[in-house]
Design an enzyme around this catalytic site. Sequence first.
Site, PDB file in Angstrom:
ATOM      1  N   SER A 118       1.182   8.075  10.196  1.00 31.39           N
ATOM      2  CA  SER A 118       1.619   7.799   8.824  1.00 31.39           C
ATOM      3  C   SER A 118       0.652   8.331   7.772  1.00 31.39           C
ATOM      4  O   SER A 118       0.863   8.109   6.570  1.00 31.39           O
ATOM      5  CB  SER A 118       1.729   6.282   8.636  1.00 31.39           C
ATOM      6  OG  SER A 118       0.442   5.690   8.795  1.00 31.39           O
ATOM      7  N   PHE A 119      -0.402   9.019   8.222  1.00 29.69           N
ATOM      8  CA  PHE A 119      -1.518   9.466   7.372  1.00 29.69           C
ATOM      9  C   PHE A 119      -1.139   9.865   5.951  1.00 29.69           C
ATOM     10  O   PHE A 119      -1.776   9.458   4.977  1.00 29.69           O
ATOM     11  CB  PHE A 119      -2.215  10.629   8.083  1.00 29.69           C
ATOM     12  CG  PHE A 119      -3.318  11.286   7.314  1.00 29.69           C
ATOM     13  CD1 PHE A 119      -4.539  10.648   7.141  1.00 29.69           C
ATOM     14  CD2 PHE A 119      -3.156  12.559   6.767  1.00 29.69           C
ATOM     15  CE1 PHE A 119      -5.570  11.259   6.451  1.00 29.69           C
ATOM     16  CE2 PHE A 119      -4.188  13.171   6.076  1.00 29.69           C
ATOM     17  CZ  PHE A 119      -5.388  12.525   5.914  1.00 29.69           C
ATOM     18  N   SER A 138       0.387   6.533   4.049  1.00 32.98           N
ATOM     19  CA  SER A 138      -0.174   5.185   4.193  1.00 32.98           C
ATOM     20  C   SER A 138      -1.536   5.149   3.518  1.00 32.98           C
ATOM     21  O   SER A 138      -2.120   6.183   3.205  1.00 32.98           O
ATOM     22  CB  SER A 138      -0.261   4.786   5.667  1.00 32.98           C
ATOM     23  OG  SER A 138      -1.016   5.729   6.400  1.00 32.98           O
ATOM     24  N   GLY A 142      -2.544  -8.913   4.744  1.00 25.72           N
ATOM     25  CA  GLY A 142      -2.264  -9.436   3.409  1.00 25.72           C
ATOM     26  C   GLY A 142      -1.994 -10.922   3.354  1.00 25.72           C
ATOM     27  O   GLY A 142      -1.578 -11.429   2.311  1.00 25.72           O
ATOM     28  N   TYR A 152       2.340   4.342  24.322  1.00 27.24           N
ATOM     29  CA  TYR A 152       3.254   4.475  23.198  1.00 27.24           C
ATOM     30  C   TYR A 152       4.624   4.874  23.730  1.00 27.24           C
ATOM     31  O   TYR A 152       4.744   5.848  24.474  1.00 27.24           O
ATOM     32  CB  TYR A 152       2.705   5.550  22.268  1.00 27.24           C
ATOM     33  CG  TYR A 152       3.321   5.596  20.894  1.00 27.24           C
ATOM     34  CD1 TYR A 152       2.721   4.939  19.829  1.00 27.24           C
ATOM     35  CD2 TYR A 152       4.488   6.314  20.653  1.00 27.24           C
ATOM     36  CE1 TYR A 152       3.266   4.996  18.553  1.00 27.24           C
ATOM     37  CE2 TYR A 152       5.047   6.367  19.382  1.00 27.24           C
ATOM     38  CZ  TYR A 152       4.428   5.713  18.332  1.00 27.24           C
ATOM     39  OH  TYR A 152       4.965   5.771  17.072  1.00 27.24           O
ATOM     40  N   GLY A 154       0.852  -1.191   0.000  1.00 28.60           N
ATOM     41  CA  GLY A 154       0.000   0.000   0.000  1.00 28.60           C
ATOM     42  C   GLY A 154       0.883   1.235   0.000  1.00 28.60           C
ATOM     43  O   GLY A 154       1.351   1.681  -1.037  1.00 28.60           O
ATOM     44  N   GLY A 155       1.182   1.745   1.198  1.00 29.14           N
ATOM     45  CA  GLY A 155       2.091   2.882   1.300  1.00 29.14           C
ATOM     46  C   GLY A 155       3.505   2.466   1.659  1.00 29.14           C
ATOM     47  O   GLY A 155       4.417   3.287   1.631  1.00 29.14           O
ATOM     48  N   LEU A 170      -4.372 -13.297   3.975  1.00 28.23           N
ATOM     49  CA  LEU A 170      -5.586 -14.039   3.611  1.00 28.23           C
ATOM     50  C   LEU A 170      -6.202 -13.509   2.321  1.00 28.23           C
ATOM     51  O   LEU A 170      -6.949 -14.213   1.652  1.00 28.23           O
ATOM     52  CB  LEU A 170      -6.630 -13.940   4.728  1.00 28.23           C
ATOM     53  CG  LEU A 170      -6.256 -14.505   6.095  1.00 28.23           C
ATOM     54  CD1 LEU A 170      -7.397 -14.267   7.082  1.00 28.23           C
ATOM     55  CD2 LEU A 170      -5.946 -15.993   6.005  1.00 28.23           C
ATOM     56  N   SER A 174      -5.371  -0.569  11.899  1.00 27.23           N
ATOM     57  CA  SER A 174      -4.808   0.712  12.313  1.00 27.23           C
ATOM     58  C   SER A 174      -5.748   1.505  13.233  1.00 27.23           C
ATOM     59  O   SER A 174      -6.966   1.406  13.130  1.00 27.23           O
ATOM     60  CB  SER A 174      -4.540   1.516  11.025  1.00 27.23           C
ATOM     61  OG  SER A 174      -4.217   2.844  11.282  1.00 27.23           O
TER      62      SER A 174
END
Lengths: 586, 586
Positions: free
Chosen positions: B232-233, B236, B296, B503, B164-165, B298, B246
Amino acid sequence: VVSESPTPPNFTRAPGPAPEPEKGQGRREAPSLPRWWGWGSGESRYSRERVQKILDFLRFRLGGPREGAGGPPPELHDLSLPPSRLSRPEFQRLRDLLSLGTASMEGEERLLHSFGKSSMDLLRLRHAQISKLTDVVVHPASVEEVQAVLAFAEDHDLAVVPWGGGTSVVGGVDPEEGSHRAVLTLSLARLAEPLSLDATSRLARFQCGIYGPEIERYLQPRGFTLGHFPQSFEYSTLGGWLSTRSSGQESSRYGDISQMVRGAKLVTPRGLLVWDRSTSEAAGPDLSEVFVGSEGTLGIFVEATMRVHPRPPESRWDAALLPDWYAALEFARELSQSDETPPSVLRVSDTEETALTLEGRAPSETLGSRFRDRLAPHLLDLKKLDPEAMCLAIANFQGTASSVDEGVRRFRQALRSHGGLDLGRGPGEAWKNERFALPYLRDELLSEGYFVETLETASSWSDLGPLDQEVKTALRDAAHRGKFPAFVAAHLSHTETTGSGLYYTLVVPQLPGREEEQWEALKRAATEAIVHHGGTLSHHHGVGRLHRPWVDQARGQLTTRGWRSLKEFYDPKGILNPGKVHPASR
Amino acid sequence: VVSESPTPPNFTRAPGPAPEPEKGQGRREAPSLPRWWGWGSGESRYSRERVQKILDFLRFRLGGPREGAGGPPPELHDLSLPPSRLSRPEFQRLRDLLSLGTASMEGEERLLHSFGKSSMDLLRLRHAQISKLTDVVVHPASVEEVQAVLAFAEDHDLAVVPWGGGTSVVGGVDPEEGSHRAVLTLSLARLAEPLSLDATSRLARFQCGIYGPEIERYLQPRGFTLGHFPQSFEYSTLGGWLSTRSSGQESSRYGDISQMVRGAKLVTPRGLLVWDRSTSEAAGPDLSEVFVGSEGTLGIFVEATMRVHPRPPESRWDAALLPDWYAALEFARELSQSDETPPSVLRVSDTEETALTLEGRAPSETLGSRFRDRLAPHLLDLKKLDPEAMCLAIANFQGTASSVDEGVRRFRQALRSHGGLDLGRGPGEAWKNERFALPYLRDELLSEGYFVETLETASSWSDLGPLDQEVKTALRDAAHRGKFPAFVAAHLSHTETTGSGLYYTLVVPQLPGREEEQWEALKRAATEAIVHHGGTLSHHHGVGRLHRPWVDQARGQLTTRGWRSLKEFYDPKGILNPGKVHPASR
């Protein structure tokens, strides 16, 4: 509208301090005098006067009942119960697994655990059609005993039907043996305790055989509520809700059961499966939503951790008449999409259901008669409301005083902008007082020669109006083809920002000897219309046995074959609830 | 704090009318000048002055960087790239499947699609350690082309890594061949369009290769927002968010991605899987949560229908200093559990992160210097706030003006009851302005000889304090054993009523030649502490390759073997993203 004796406990008021649960006892409070041939326990909650009013309405709409239809509830001694297929020595070995010896092959106990509460279930009991009976009923008293029973069932080639409250209306507890020798019904009645409350994290743990009222009796004196109030609340269990993916009447505020559950223990034939999702996480696929909705075919819920909420300090009802169904749908959407003060309950009846609600009440209590006799003609005229088109909406708002005020303000603003008439608190409070009582009415009507069926679907707001049209047309066409009149009414409830549930009530006169054919014609017509037009196969009752023929079409074979791969892993011998949910093997 | 050039687009203000997407073009706007050795594109968003301030802070805490550590970003021509394992004729056949011929075996293209953005990824690139490279990169332009590529991969024994990204920080896009002959990376770059908006039902459909900003550029001029803003907007994609489960920075208001998705199309080797869950439903197990988070392995998300929200009319920030970490945690819990006006963003830094935030800023902008120089001594003294213990909290409230007022009122009430000091809008607005810029700082610090790692977990409120203690102790012990100093800071964010994310940011001086060992020691220590003390293995980054060794312990074998049964059904040849998520085969 008030509820007749016995008054259902008011669980949204504090029931006073609840006793600490006695650990290790685990026997839930059994509902008194189960009405095995009908709903609930004890006497009907509908007075004769009230029933008569509804009968008058139905007679006007459908004509009187047919000759030979209906009749009183059956007597137990009229039934011929097939013998158990379990041998005495097998039964002894099974009973030895249970510390309290709580297993039974006795006929009445087996009968009580062989039928759900669908209208066809009740009609079959009334007609003494006992084609299938479970062979043995066990009540394990611990997780280990559940495991031992499953191992026994695997060894002895028994199908296992998990039993919570037994209120399935889709054949979910039918004693199907599948490819097995006999059927064992596994009751959760002795795994029915509240376990703990983590008030800091707003998480409460329960054993899954617990009934709705016991959950609230545990939580409410501690300041919390689960917020799950399906119509079956008094007689259904947490495990049943989880298994069937239940939505309660206040789901607009509290979400459906899948949004409430944050952890669980399930007994599968492969072992004890434990999951925890107290918070969001990104730790791979989440199987919890596979078990929620698996209806006992993948494992048996024995414990669950539920998100709970502080009891809201305020609650207020309001009601309105809207000029027609499309105005009512728009009104409902607007209200459901008000982000800050959405209703907890929102129910919008179509014209037919509105008529039944307003007319079918005893004169002294009735809003309908008030409208007819005094207040209404003037007001309806003022608002240009057409009694042949108007729709009743009720809503409840919960929260702080100011947010409740704001909710009611928005309700009134919305009804004004859609040409509605405010009715105040009465209709909503009346509904609330009998929210769990309606199934008793079905029993009364069955005795009187009418057949009552309910079914439900859901869709996005965009699709709701057309879907509803298609379902109603299909039902009316089916009745027309079957040459019987049908009363078809609907309401919208369980609203979300993206869409809503749609709930249908059908009443038809029983055609003696043809009741099953009537039911099948109606059920098939409605379900085909639903599936064809993209409604969900069931909004809150599950797939069970009755919806199984459509599950491939509704969910797609690539999904149902995925289910099958999980079934083959978790239940390799296929003992769990055969004949339910999963499409017949290909 | 302000963001340096180029200013990130402000997606919470209207970006002006967005052009209608050109159907059938499908090429998303590529970020300019990808920084293949670091984060994002273009120049760093941190000024030299700002970086210097942070370096001063780190030098004070950790000592200066070690001799030989760091250095400038690498040059492409310094790298030796292994040749592709695909033959030319094979490549030709593959390219013929793509209407636009968008496949490449060229070295640079393969390099750009072989590394995620974990700190170890970046360090390996800086050290020219190119051990694995994907063999071919394809950009299918339709769902059918994705299907054709999967069929080709099955026929030619290729592993398929969906792309994707490419911002995975857990090795989720590493070109692992598993048991296959070579690796094909399948980019979603040409399936990156907005498809439709159903404003009535608040549902929007997108192709899954779309970047975050493109989603908001489509929705915001139409009055809506998705509300998903991970750090990551900008780089991503929707498909990546869905695959990794996410959570965005505003998840307290909008939920995580699994709560937003209402329908999807996935290409699996078994066929195209379509699901719709516009509303609650009770139609059997829900596999959607199995695909969300399957990274990714399945299937490949190609389209998704997302719940969207009207853009809130008002948004306001507030900030506070709390006396210590435990007061800050209680403050955060109280705020997150205020049912009616919860914050959309709530971030509470521990003492260490507070120090870094306040100190690590250029003098002219700094809150820290304001505190030191003028305002603070007096105020801190007045409030008895200890600079060695105090914790910074920022919060954002969204909604109508009155609900935002009420949110801020509650924020201030809560901070008073916990002995805090209100700091007004500044710190929150400053954070917002650089919310997507922080990863650029990591590149600067890597060049300067420091190693930066982040990791995250989540737990219920009850477990949060003890879990945090254990993780910090484990990290400090690991650094101590490795004989290097460590700066360990944490914040709480992504709060829910039941718990919160935690975090961590670690900075250590790079020990030249031992960086990987340092990383492994820290990662292992933290993850073992997390899993042992019941935190989730990942809150919003996924399992990928890096967390895979712990997934059995974290989720239980009865769960991961269930995943395996689905993997074997949907991907019978095991071509999809081998070596990720699922435990190594038993």
